[in-house]
Write a protein that holds these residues in place. Structure first.
Motif, short mmCIF file in Angstrom:
data_model
loop_
_atom_site.label_atom_id
_atom_site.label_comp_id
_atom_site.label_asym_id
_atom_site.label_seq_id
_atom_site.Cartn_x
_atom_site.Cartn_y
_atom_site.Cartn_z
N TYR A 23 -7.35 0.88 -9.14
CA TYR A 23 -8.34 1.23 -8.27
C TYR A 23 -8.91 2.65 -9.06
O TYR A 23 -8.12 3.74 -8.81
CB TYR A 23 -7.70 1.92 -7.09
N PRO A 24 -10.02 2.46 -9.72
CA PRO A 24 -10.19 3.88 -10.63
C PRO A 24 -10.78 4.98 -9.72
O PRO A 24 -11.00 6.35 -10.04
CB PRO A 24 -11.35 3.33 -11.61
N SER A 25 -11.38 4.53 -8.44
CA SER A 25 -11.88 5.74 -7.74
C SER A 25 -10.79 6.47 -6.94
O SER A 25 -11.09 7.59 -6.51
CB SER A 25 -12.76 4.94 -6.56
N GLY A 26 -9.69 6.03 -6.95
CA GLY A 26 -8.37 6.81 -6.58
C GLY A 26 -7.89 6.44 -5.41
O GLY A 26 -8.33 5.64 -4.57
N LEU A 27 -6.68 6.74 -5.21
CA LEU A 27 -5.75 6.59 -3.94
C LEU A 27 -4.99 7.76 -3.52
O LEU A 27 -4.37 8.67 -4.37
CB LEU A 27 -4.71 5.49 -4.20
N THR A 28 -4.69 7.98 -2.29
CA THR A 28 -3.84 8.99 -1.82
C THR A 28 -2.23 8.42 -2.06
O THR A 28 -2.02 7.27 -2.24
CB THR A 28 -4.03 9.15 -0.27
N MET A 29 -1.42 9.52 -1.89
CA MET A 29 -0.01 9.00 -2.03
C MET A 29 0.39 8.10 -1.13
O MET A 29 1.29 7.04 -1.23
CB MET A 29 0.57 10.40 -2.11
N ALA A 30 -0.06 8.34 0.09
CA ALA A 30 0.45 7.34 1.21
C ALA A 30 -0.13 5.87 1.14
O ALA A 30 0.59 5.04 1.28
CB ALA A 30 -0.17 7.95 2.66
N GLN A 31 -1.45 5.96 0.50
CA GLN A 31 -1.96 4.55 0.43
C GLN A 31 -1.07 3.74 -0.81
O GLN A 31 -0.76 2.73 -0.70
CB GLN A 31 -3.49 4.60 -0.29
N MET A 32 -0.79 4.55 -1.93
CA MET A 32 0.13 3.93 -3.03
C MET A 32 1.38 3.60 -2.45
O MET A 32 1.84 2.52 -2.89
CB MET A 32 0.35 5.09 -4.00
N ARG A 33 1.88 4.38 -1.71
CA ARG A 33 3.42 4.12 -1.15
C ARG A 33 3.34 2.72 -0.31
O ARG A 33 4.39 1.85 -0.48
CB ARG A 33 3.80 5.12 -0.39
N GLU A 34 2.54 2.69 0.52
CA GLU A 34 2.31 1.43 1.15
C GLU A 34 1.89 0.29 0.65
O GLU A 34 2.57 -0.69 0.49
CB GLU A 34 1.01 1.61 2.33
N MET A 35 0.95 0.36 -0.58
CA MET A 35 0.48 -0.90 -1.40
C MET A 35 1.70 -1.25 -2.25
O MET A 35 1.70 -2.31 -2.71
CB MET A 35 -0.75 -0.51 -1.98
N LEU A 36 2.70 -0.56 -2.51
CA LEU A 36 3.63 -0.68 -3.51
C LEU A 36 5.08 -1.17 -2.60
O LEU A 36 6.05 -1.11 -3.47
CB LEU A 36 3.98 0.58 -4.53
N ASP A 37 4.82 -1.23 -1.45
CA ASP A 37 5.91 -1.49 -0.40
C ASP A 37 7.15 -0.37 -0.90
O ASP A 37 8.43 -0.92 -1.07
CB ASP A 37 6.29 -2.87 -0.63
N ALA A 38 6.87 0.73 -1.01
CA ALA A 38 7.97 1.69 -1.01
C ALA A 38 8.22 2.79 -0.16
O ALA A 38 8.70 3.72 -0.07
CB ALA A 38 7.21 2.63 -2.40
N THR A 39 8.34 2.06 1.23
CA THR A 39 8.35 2.86 2.52
C THR A 39 10.09 3.14 2.67
O THR A 39 10.40 3.73 3.50
CB THR A 39 7.75 2.15 3.58
N SER A 40 10.83 2.31 1.72
CA SER A 40 12.32 2.74 2.01
C SER A 40 12.43 3.82 1.19
O SER A 40 13.66 4.45 1.50
CB SER A 40 12.89 1.57 1.40
#
Length: 260
Positions: A23-40
């Motif tokens: 995603y070269p246009s960029g992501l927020t921290m919250a988006q990355m956390r959700e997409m990487l399934d790092a909610t734990s």
């Protein structure tokens, strides 16, 4: 000839790099956390993992619609040095959330006619980085008081304190450096968070008073500016047991059983 310093990135940091490459246009921290399934992980813990990218790559960010958008930049040919210099862009990013108020004592530019200075929370000489997460806006008086207080610490001793992996040991050994004398809460807070964000560093401090650990720590309060600040003084030192975390868990379990 000394070899350049190398870094080993953690699993989550490597995953974040791969995601930003998609995603070269960029992501927020919250988006990355959700997409990487790092909610734990806590948001703060995950944010730190993403910021570790800067050890290898440039990590650009831009404020958009109230959120920070992160974009992956070029890979460093050598680890980027930290000059300690604060750019105008970084200065503006630190001042914006302060809203004209000293982030240490609470006095304001409008009501108290103070001037704000950009300061390293963890001093650069102790390894503190010149980045948004380690900078805050404080008035001249607070900055001078903090600088004078930190000058009472030996730099090499502080490096040893920050090297402890256990938050309990970092807090305890910081207090030991000034045994019998009050240490401000902000000093204990940043030592607590030196390696991993602590959701409740005050609890770690209270745990050092458990009978199984045995430190005696006095608490005092002092009015500074518009706020009241806490100070902690170590009155009795005992070596921290290697199994202190296990002892603390057992103490909490016994207390919970009694309460039930």
């Amino acid at each position: 000839m000394q070899k350049p310093k190398t870094f080993t990135l953690g699993h989550m940091t490597r995953k974040a790099i791969e995601l930003l490459q998609k995603y070269p246009s960029g992501l927020t921290m919250a988006q990355m956390r959700e997409m990487l399934d790092a909610t734990s992980e806590t948001q703060e813990h995950f944010n730190r993992r993403v910021r570790d990218i800067r050890k290898i790559y440039a990590l650009d960010k831009e404020r958009k619609d109230g959120d920070w958008i992160y974009r992956l930049g070029n890979k460093h040919l050598t680890p980027a040095p930290d000059s300690g210099q604060i750019s105008e862009k970084l200065r503006a990013a630190v001042l914006q959330p302060a809203h004209g108020r000293c982030q240490m004592c609470g006095m304001t530019i409008k009501e108290d006619k103070i001037k704000l200075q950009i300061d390293h929370r963890i001093p650069a000489s102790w390894g503190g980085r010149t980045e948004l997460e380690n900078l805050w806006a404080v008035c001249e008086s607070c900055n001078r008081g903090k600088r004078n207080f930190f000058a009472t610490f030996n730099k090499e001793e502080m490096k040893k304190v920050l090297a402890f992996k256990s938050v309990h040991e970092r807090i305890a050994h910081l207090l030991k450096l000034h045994i019998g004398k009050p240490v401000p809460a902000y000093a204990l807070e940043f030592v607590s968070n030196a390696t991993e964000p602590q959701e409740d560093w005050h609890k770690r401090l209270r745990e050092l008073r458990y009978p199984e650990i045995g430190l005696i720590i006095d608490v005092s309060k002092k009015k500074i500016g518009r706020g009241v600040k806490s100070f902690y003084a170590l009155q009795r030192w005992r070596e921290i047991p290697q199994n202190h975390k296990q002892l603390i868990r057992e103490h909490d379990r016994k207390t919970k059983r009694r309460d039930d």
